[in-house]
Write an enzyme that holds these catalytic residues in place. Structure first.
Site, mmCIF file in Angstrom:
data_model
loop_
_atom_site.group_PDB
_atom_site.id
_atom_site.type_symbol
_atom_site.label_atom_id
_atom_site.label_comp_id
_atom_site.label_asym_id
_atom_site.label_seq_id
_atom_site.Cartn_x
_atom_site.Cartn_y
_atom_site.Cartn_z
ATOM 1 C CE1 TYR A 63 -3.210 -2.859 0.344
ATOM 2 C CE2 TYR A 63 -3.521 -2.316 2.653
ATOM 3 C CZ TYR A 63 -3.834 -3.094 1.560
ATOM 4 O OH TYR A 63 -4.767 -4.092 1.675
ATOM 5 C CG PHE A 112 -13.702 -4.303 -2.011
ATOM 6 C CD1 PHE A 112 -12.779 -3.367 -1.549
ATOM 7 C CD2 PHE A 112 -13.691 -4.617 -3.361
ATOM 8 C CE1 PHE A 112 -11.886 -2.762 -2.410
ATOM 9 C CE2 PHE A 112 -12.790 -4.002 -4.234
ATOM 10 C CZ PHE A 112 -11.886 -3.074 -3.754
ATOM 11 N N PRO A 113 -15.792 -4.741 2.512
ATOM 12 C CG PRO A 113 -15.434 -3.855 4.651
ATOM 13 C CD PRO A 113 -14.718 -4.197 3.371
ATOM 14 C CG LEU A 114 -18.767 -0.474 3.842
ATOM 15 C CD1 LEU A 114 -18.290 0.924 4.210
ATOM 16 C CD2 LEU A 114 -20.189 -0.705 4.348
ATOM 17 N N GLY A 115 -18.638 -3.256 -0.255
ATOM 18 C CA GLY A 115 -18.780 -3.416 -1.700
ATOM 19 C C GLY A 115 -18.111 -2.303 -2.472
#
Length: 279
Positions: free
Chosen positions: A60, A205-208
């Site tokens: 990152y 990507f827990p919130l898409g």
């Protein structure tokens, strides 16, 4: 009743809702994102709000996110778990090169330790399995680092349930990190395997990737609870399985506080049933 904590590797208790650092870097996780002081403020606020697991990676930035973690939080407070990843080399904002050679994994891990100012990293995750290197050699390198005290626990990122089963025949695994959210449950078999073995599942990507913050069903349920659609999507994960440990990332203090407040939301059985049916 939601279980608020999870024992990583059966040893390290962490609050299930953690914080991921990818959004502290620029587009494509490449280069800096704005003023480093803003990133430092977000990291410190996350810990103030009760986060006990920080999830980062050497690529990152590359290197930038790990350096920010150390700048903001070192010396680390007692009980704060630092997780990082290695095994992927970045050469541009769109170039990702998997490298699981044992000598490269060792070099990456030791470089992460220096940037994070650690002697031992709590969780070191193999960011991708290298198809050109035998799995036993990749995990063997991490086992050696663990035996030397440089790694406390081993994790895997982006694997199938079959690959996790193969890995478990070679070593102990404390976590996996795969894409999983309210609308993307392709890793459901992997989740069940994690539940059977007491392995943490850190959904990325827990919130898409932001799409769930505008989902109409989440919005309707959020309105009834006086919350936001994103909070509903996050709390659904906490309700879904006791091994799910989301680490949503953001570079915004406002969004950070919103995300972490999701841990206090409690879904009614009918809410959970509606959300379960979306998948």
């Amino acid at each position: 009743m939601i279980r608020e904590t999870f024992a990583l590797g059966g040893q390290l208790p962490v609050r299930r809702l953690g914080y991921g650092t990818a959004q502290l870097t620029g587009p494509g996780y490449w280069g800096p994102r704005g003023d480093a002081r803003d990133a430092v403020a977000v990291l410190r606020r996350a810990v103030e709000l009760g986060v006990t697991m920080i999830d980062t990676a050497d690529n990152y930035g590359p290197s930038i996110a790990e350096e920010l973690v150390a700048e903001a939080l070192h010396p680390y407070p007692e009980g704060l778990v630092i997780a990082t990843k290695g095994g992927v080399v970045r050469t541009s904002d769109s170039a990702w090169h998997v490298d699981g050679r044992p000598e490269r994994l060792r070099a990456m891990c030791e470089a992460s330790l220096r940037r994070l100012r650690l002697d031992t990293v709590d969780l070191y995750q193999l960011h991708r399995l290298d198809p050109e290197v035998p799995l036993a050699e990749q995990l063997g390198a991490l086992d050696e680092l663990r035996a030397e005290g440089k790694i406390r626990h081993i994790g895997l990122d982006t694997v199938t349930d079959e690959q996790l089963s193969a890995a478990l025949e070679l070593t102990s695994v404390a976590s996996v990190q795969n894409r999983y959210n309210l609308l993307d449950r392709s890793s459901e078999p992997l989740l069940k395997l994690c539940e059977a073995h007491g392995i943490a599942f850190l959904p990325w990507f827990p919130l898409g990737n932001g799409s769930l913050t505008s989902d109409p069903v989440c919005a309707e349920i959020a309105a009834a609870h006086g919350t936001t659609p994103g909070q509903i999507a996050l709390t659904w994960l906490l309700h879904r399985s006791p091994v799910l440990c989301p680490t949503p990332g953001t570079g915004s203090l406002v969004h950070l506080e919103e995300n972490l407040a999701a841990g206090a939301v409690r879904l009614a059985p009918e809410d959970k049933s509606r959300l379960d049916s979306l998948g």
